[in-house]
Scaffold this active site. Structure first.
Site, PDB file in Angstrom:
ATOM      1  N   ARG A 139      50.116 -40.533 147.338  1.00 34.27           N
ATOM      2  CA  ARG A 139      50.195 -40.981 145.944  1.00 34.27           C
ATOM      3  C   ARG A 139      50.183 -42.507 145.902  1.00 34.27           C
ATOM      4  NH1 ARG A 139      54.571 -40.778 144.061  1.00 34.27           N
ATOM      5  NH2 ARG A 139      55.700 -40.126 145.913  1.00 34.27           N
TER       6      ARG A 139
ATOM      7  N   LYS B 288      52.343 -34.153 140.800  1.00 31.08           N
ATOM      8  CA  LYS B 288      53.432 -35.054 140.447  1.00 31.08           C
ATOM      9  C   LYS B 288      53.265 -35.586 139.014  1.00 31.08           C
ATOM     10  CE  LYS B 288      56.481 -35.165 143.851  1.00 31.08           C
ATOM     11  NZ  LYS B 288      56.288 -34.186 144.897  1.00 31.08           N
TER      12      LYS B 288
ATOM     13  N   HIS C  28      64.067 -32.759 141.835  1.00 26.14           N
ATOM     14  CA  HIS C  28      63.150 -32.861 142.972  1.00 26.14           C
ATOM     15  C   HIS C  28      63.835 -32.178 144.156  1.00 26.14           C
ATOM     16  CE1 HIS C  28      60.803 -35.499 146.022  1.00 26.14           C
ATOM     17  NE2 HIS C  28      60.080 -34.471 145.666  1.00 26.14           N
TER      18      HIS C  28
ATOM     19  N   SER D 151      60.742 -37.640 150.376  1.00 26.74           N
ATOM     20  CA  SER D 151      59.626 -37.151 151.170  1.00 26.74           C
ATOM     21  C   SER D 151      59.956 -37.161 152.663  1.00 26.74           C
ATOM     22  CB  SER D 151      58.404 -38.022 150.896  1.00 26.74           C
ATOM     23  OG  SER D 151      57.299 -37.475 151.530  1.00 26.74           O
TER      24      SER D 151
ATOM     25  N   LYS E  10      62.647 -30.663 152.689  1.00 24.36           N
ATOM     26  CA  LYS E  10      62.721 -29.693 151.590  1.00 24.36           C
ATOM     27  C   LYS E  10      61.845 -28.479 151.865  1.00 24.36           C
ATOM     28  CE  LYS E  10      61.405 -32.560 148.364  1.00 24.36           C
ATOM     29  NZ  LYS E  10      61.260 -33.728 149.235  1.00 24.36           N
ATOM     30  N   THR E  11      60.583 -28.732 152.198  1.00 25.59           N
ATOM     31  CA  THR E  11      59.648 -27.624 152.397  1.00 25.59           C
ATOM     32  C   THR E  11      59.997 -26.851 153.671  1.00 25.59           C
ATOM     33  OG1 THR E  11      57.926 -28.815 151.225  1.00 25.59           O
ATOM     34  CG2 THR E  11      57.199 -27.027 152.670  1.00 25.59           C
TER      35      THR E  11
ATOM     36  N   ASP F 252      59.627 -27.712 145.991  1.00 25.11           N
ATOM     37  CA  ASP F 252      59.630 -29.132 145.580  1.00 25.11           C
ATOM     38  C   ASP F 252      60.157 -29.462 144.182  1.00 25.11           C
ATOM     39  OD1 ASP F 252      58.822 -31.740 146.659  1.00 25.11           O
ATOM     40  OD2 ASP F 252      57.423 -31.793 144.994  1.00 25.11           O
TER      41      ASP F 252
ATOM     42  N   ARG G  55      48.455 -32.536 154.980  1.00 27.21           N
ATOM     43  CA  ARG G  55      49.100 -31.549 154.094  1.00 27.21           C
ATOM     44  C   ARG G  55      48.311 -30.260 154.011  1.00 27.21           C
ATOM     45  NH1 ARG G  55      54.058 -32.815 151.084  1.00 27.21           N
ATOM     46  NH2 ARG G  55      54.277 -35.055 151.328  1.00 27.21           N
TER      47      ARG G  55
HETATM   48  P1  ATP Z   1      57.739 -33.955 150.486  1.00 29.09           P
HETATM   49  O1  ATP Z   1      58.624 -34.282 149.322  1.00 29.09           O
HETATM   50  O2  ATP Z   1      56.853 -35.106 150.842  1.00 29.09           O
HETATM   51  O3  ATP Z   1      57.002 -32.677 150.337  1.00 29.09           O
HETATM   52  P2  ATP Z   1      59.688 -32.625 152.236  1.00 29.09           P
HETATM   53  O4  ATP Z   1      61.096 -33.003 151.931  1.00 29.09           O
HETATM   54  O5  ATP Z   1      59.214 -31.315 151.757  1.00 29.09           O
HETATM   55  O6  ATP Z   1      58.704 -33.830 151.793  1.00 29.09           O
HETATM   56  P3  ATP Z   1      58.976 -31.593 154.813  1.00 29.09           P
HETATM   57  O7  ATP Z   1      57.553 -31.304 154.486  1.00 29.09           O
HETATM   58  O8  ATP Z   1      59.890 -30.428 154.908  1.00 29.09           O
HETATM   59  O9  ATP Z   1      59.545 -32.698 153.821  1.00 29.09           O
HETATM   60  O10 ATP Z   1      58.974 -32.454 156.138  1.00 29.09           O
HETATM   61  C1  ATP Z   1      59.980 -32.494 157.114  1.00 29.09           C
HETATM   62  C2  ATP Z   1      59.271 -32.835 158.430  1.00 29.09           C
HETATM   63  O11 ATP Z   1      60.195 -33.175 159.439  1.00 29.09           O
HETATM   64  C3  ATP Z   1      58.499 -31.631 158.939  1.00 29.09           C
HETATM   65  O12 ATP Z   1      57.290 -32.091 159.483  1.00 29.09           O
HETATM   66  C4  ATP Z   1      59.437 -31.052 160.014  1.00 29.09           C
HETATM   67  O13 ATP Z   1      58.739 -30.376 161.022  1.00 29.09           O
HETATM   68  C5  ATP Z   1      60.055 -32.332 160.566  1.00 29.09           C
HETATM   69  N1  ATP Z   1      61.405 -32.177 161.178  1.00 29.09           N
HETATM   70  C6  ATP Z   1      61.744 -32.539 162.424  1.00 29.09           C
HETATM   71  N2  ATP Z   1      63.038 -32.325 162.675  1.00 29.09           N
HETATM   72  C7  ATP Z   1      63.571 -31.806 161.556  1.00 29.09           C
HETATM   73  C8  ATP Z   1      64.893 -31.376 161.185  1.00 29.09           C
HETATM   74  N3  ATP Z   1      65.918 -31.451 162.036  1.00 29.09           N
HETATM   75  N4  ATP Z   1      65.075 -30.897 159.938  1.00 29.09           N
HETATM   76  C9  ATP Z   1      64.041 -30.845 159.071  1.00 29.09           C
HETATM   77  N5  ATP Z   1      62.786 -31.254 159.345  1.00 29.09           N
HETATM   78  C10 ATP Z   1      62.538 -31.719 160.591  1.00 29.09           C
HETATM   79 MN    MN Z   2      57.664 -30.744 150.474  1.00 23.68          MN
END
Ligand code: ATP
Ligand code: MN
Length: 534
Positions: A62, A203, A223, A241, A245-246, A260, A325
Site C-alpha cells: 500500500r 483497505k 484491525h 502488519s 494475525k493471519t 484482518d 501475498r
Molecule cells: P498483515 O496485517 O500485513 O496481513 P499479519 O498480522 O496478518 O499482517 P501474518 O501474515 O500472520 O501477519 O505474518 C506473520 C509472519 O511471521 C508469517 O510469515 C509467519 O510465518 C511469521 N512468524 C514467524 N514466527 C512467528 C511467530 N512466533 N508467531 C507468529 N508469526 C510468526
Molecule cells: Mn494478515
C-alpha cells in the site's frame, strides 16, 4: 470477444456511475474464467498447484502517503486529519473521477457485485469496476459473495473504480504523485489509480467501515483476526502488519472467523471480508498447513517467484518484495465459520513483533494496561539501513491500525475499554518477535511456542499459574506455560547480559512514554497509571 456468462449486468449499472461502456463488459465472472483470461492476456501464469500468479508492478504494498479522504460536510469535522487521513478538496475528486471515466470509456472492463460485513444488519453492498481481470479475482476472493438470486435486486451502496494504468497528474489533480486512493463519503465512491497493488481495494473499504460503524452505528471496528472454539469461545488478535494475525488465527483446532477486519456489536463479532490475504514469505506446509493448502485453483498470488526452470514457488525469495501475498476465499479454509459471525470475545490478544526482544512472549494485561497498549499499538520492525547493517525500529500505530482509522484513536479505545470492562474479557499480549536478545543477537520466537502460549491462554491453563510483574512495563508474566520452556517466559532470563536487558527495556519504555504524550490529555487515570516505569 467477451466470454458469454449466465449473469447479465443490471440495467443502468454503469450509466449510474457515468461509464460509457462498449461491448466488452464482463460481469460477475467466475474465478476460473478470470484466471483463464489473465493467463491468456499474459498478465499472469499458473503455479504447479494451479493458482494464479501475478506481479503487481511498481507497487508491491500500500502507499499510505497517497491515500486521501475528500474533505466535505460529512468528513470535515468528524475525521481526525493526520498523516494517514490526508484531505483532498471535492473539486480534485471531480476532476480525477471525470478523467478516469474517460480513461475507461469503451474499454474492456470487469464488474463485480459483492459486499462487506457478514452480519446482515451491517451489510454494505459494493460494485467493483476493474481494468484488469486479476484485480476482479481479488475482489471475488476478498469481499463477500452474494447468492445468484440476490444479484437480481442488487443495489450498490458504494462503488470502487480501480484503474491501475490511469495516472494522475499531480500538478492539476491535487494528488502527491501519479498513484492515489481517494475515498469520497458523500458520493460513496473509492477511486484507485496508478497502482496495481490489490490491497488498496480491501483497505479502502476497511477505511470507510472504520468511519461508518463506530460513528453512525455504535459498532467497534477493529484491525484484528478472529476465531472461535467448539464451545463458542471467540478470540480476537489485534496487531500491525507481520505480527501474526493471519498466521495465528488459522488454527486447525478452532473455526476461522476472519484474518484482518472485524466489527464488534453488543453481542457478536463479525468479519467484514469474505477472504484472507496471507503473507507467503518463508511459508511452509509444516508450519502453516492451512495457508499452504489454500494455494490452489482460484487463489491469487502476488509477487512470488519460481524456482529456476519450474513453476514451483520459491517461498524464501524476496527477489520482488518481502511482502509476497496470496488471497483466497474463506471457504478455502476447511474449518472456517459460515457465516463468519462469532459470539462476543472471551479473549483478546495484542500481537507485537518486538525486534528488540524486550517484551515477554506472553503476558496478561489489566484493563488499564490493555487500554494503554491499545492506544500505543506497538511493534518493532527490522529496518534495513546500509547493506549488512540492520537494527530494530519501534513503530507505534494507534489501535494497531492508524493508517485505516478516520476517527480519533480515543474513540475506538473508549469503545474497546467499555467492552473489556462490561464483558470481563481477558486481555493478553503476545510477543511474536525476538527472544534471547534483539534482532541480530536473539532469534524469532518459535511459531510452535507462540501457538502453545495462545492455546494455554484459551484453555484456561494460565488461570492458575503464578505470575510476576515486568519491572518496566508492569504487565504480568506467567512463570510457567504448558508446551513452552519456562526460562523463556521472562525475557530477561534469555539475555546473556542482564544489564543490557535492563537498559534496553528502559529505553523502550521511554519510547512508549514519548509516543503516548500526544494522547495523555484524553486518557483516564487507569490508563495513565499503566505507563512504563523507568
Ligand atoms: P498483515 O496485517 O500485513 O496481513 P499479519 O498480522 O496478518 O499482517 P501474518 O501474515 O500472520 O501477519 O505474518 C506473520 C509472519 O511471521 C508469517 O510469515 C509467519 O510465518 C511469521 N512468524 C514467524 N514466527 C512467528 C511467530 N512466533 N508467531 C507468529 N508469526 C510468526
Ligand atoms: Mn494478515
Amino acid at each position: 470477444m467477451s466470454i458469454p456468462t449466465m449473469l447479465a449486468l443490471p440495467n443502468n449499472a454503469l450509466i449510474n456511475i457515468g461509464i460509457k461502456s462498449g461491448e466488452n463488459v464482463h460481469y460477475q465472472l467466475s474465478p476460473e474464467e478470470l484466471t483463464k483470461q489473465t493467463v491468456a492476456r499474459k498478465e499472469g501464469v499458473l503455479n504447479d498447484t494451479g493458482a494464479l500468479v501475478i506481479k503487481t508492478g511498481e507497487f508491491t504494498g500500500r502507499s499510505p502517503k497517497d491515500k486521501f479522504i475528500v474533505k466535505d460536510d460529512i468528513t470535515s469535522e468528524a475525521v481526525h486529519w493526520n498523516d494517514f487521513n490526508i484531505p483532498i478538496e471535492p473539486k480534485y475528486f471531480d476532476v480525477i473521477y471525470k478523467k478516469m471515466l474517460c480513461h475507461l470509456e469503451n474499454k474492456e472492463i470487469w464488474v463485480r457485485d459483492c459486499y462487506a460485513c457478514a452480519d446482515p444488519e451491517y451489510r454494505l453492498n459494493i460494485r467493483v469496476i476493474n481494468e484488469l481481470p486479476a484485480n476482479n479475482l481479488f475482489a471475488y476472493n476478498m469481499f463477500l459473495r452474494p447468492k445468484a438470486e440476490e444479484l437480481e435486486s442488487f443495489k450498490p451502496d458504494w462503488h470502487i473504480l480501480q484503474a491501475p494504468t490511469f495516472k494522475a497528474d499531480a500538478a492539476s489533480d491535487g494528488t502527491r504523485q501519479h498513484n492515489f486512493a481517494i475515498v469520497n463519503f458523500t458520493k460513496k465512491i473509492i477511486l484507485i489509480g496508478g497502482t496495481n497493488y490489490t490491497g488498496e481495494m480491501k483497505k479502502g473499504i476497511f477505511t470507510i467501515l472504520n468511519f461508518i460503524l463506530p460513528h453512525d452505528k455504535h459498532v467497534l471496528s477493529m484491525h484484528c483476526s478472529a476465531n472461535m472454539g467448539d464451545k463458542g469461545d471467540t478470540a480476537i488478535f489485534f496487531g500491525l502488519s507481520g505480527t501474526g494475525k493471519t498466521t495465528l488465527s488459522a488454527d486447525p483446532k478452532r473455526h476461522l472467523i476472519g484474518d484482518d477486519e472485524h466489527g464488534w456489536t453488543e453481542n457478536k463479532v463479525f468479519n467484514f471480508e469474505g477472504g484472507c490475504y496471507a503473507k507467503t514469505i518463508d511459508l511452509s506446509e509444516e508450519k502453516e498447513p492451512e495457508i499452504f493448502h489454500a494455494i490452489r485453483p482460484g487463489a491469487l498470488l502476488e509477487n512470488v517467484t519460481f524456482c529456476d526452470g519450474t513453476n514451483k514457488i520459491d517461498f524464501s525469495s524476496k527477489k520482488i518484495t518481502e511482502n509476497t501475498r496470496v488471497s483466497y476465499p474463506l471457504y478455502f479454509i476447511s474449518n472456517a465459520l459460515d457465516p463468519s459471525i462469532g459470539k462476543t470475545p472471551k479473549n483478546i490478544f495484542f500481537l507485537t513483533a518486538d525486534a528488540y526482544g524486550i517484551l515477554p512472549p506472553v503476558s496478561k494485561l489489566s484493563t488499564g494496561h490493555a487500554m494503554y497498549q491499545f492506544v500505543c499499538g506497538y511493534t518493532a520492525k527490522v529496518a534495513g539501513t546500509e547493506a549488512g547493517v540492520t537494527e530494530p525500529k519501534a513503530t507505534f500505530s494507534a489501535c494497531f491500525g492508524a493508517p485505516f482509522l478516520p476517527l480519533h484513536p480515543v474513540k475506538y479505545a473508549e469503545m474497546l475499554g467499555r467492552k473489556i470492562r462490561e464483558q470481563k474479557v481477558n486481555v493478553w499480549m503476545i510477543n511474536t518477535g525476538w527472544s534471547g536478545g534483539a534482532y541480530g543477537t536473539g532469534g524469532r520466537i518459535k511459531l510452535s511456542y507462540t501457538r502453545a502460549m495462545i492455546t494455554a491462554a484459551l484453555d484456561g491453563e494460565l488461570d492458575t499459574v503464578e505470575y510476576e510483574a515486568h519491572p518496566v512495563f508492569g504487565i504480568m508474566m506467567p512463570k510457567e506455560c504448558p508446551g513452552v520452556p519456562s526460562e523463556i517466559l521472562n525475557p530477561r532470563n534469555t539475555w546473556a547480559n542482564k544489564n543490557d536487558y535492563d537498559k534496553k527495556a528502559k529505553e523502550l519504555g521511554e519510547q512508549f512514554i514519548k509516543n503516548f504524550s500526544k494522547y495523555a490529555s484524553a486518557a483516564g487515570k487507569e490508563t495513565l497509571s499503566a505507563a512504563p516505569k523507568i
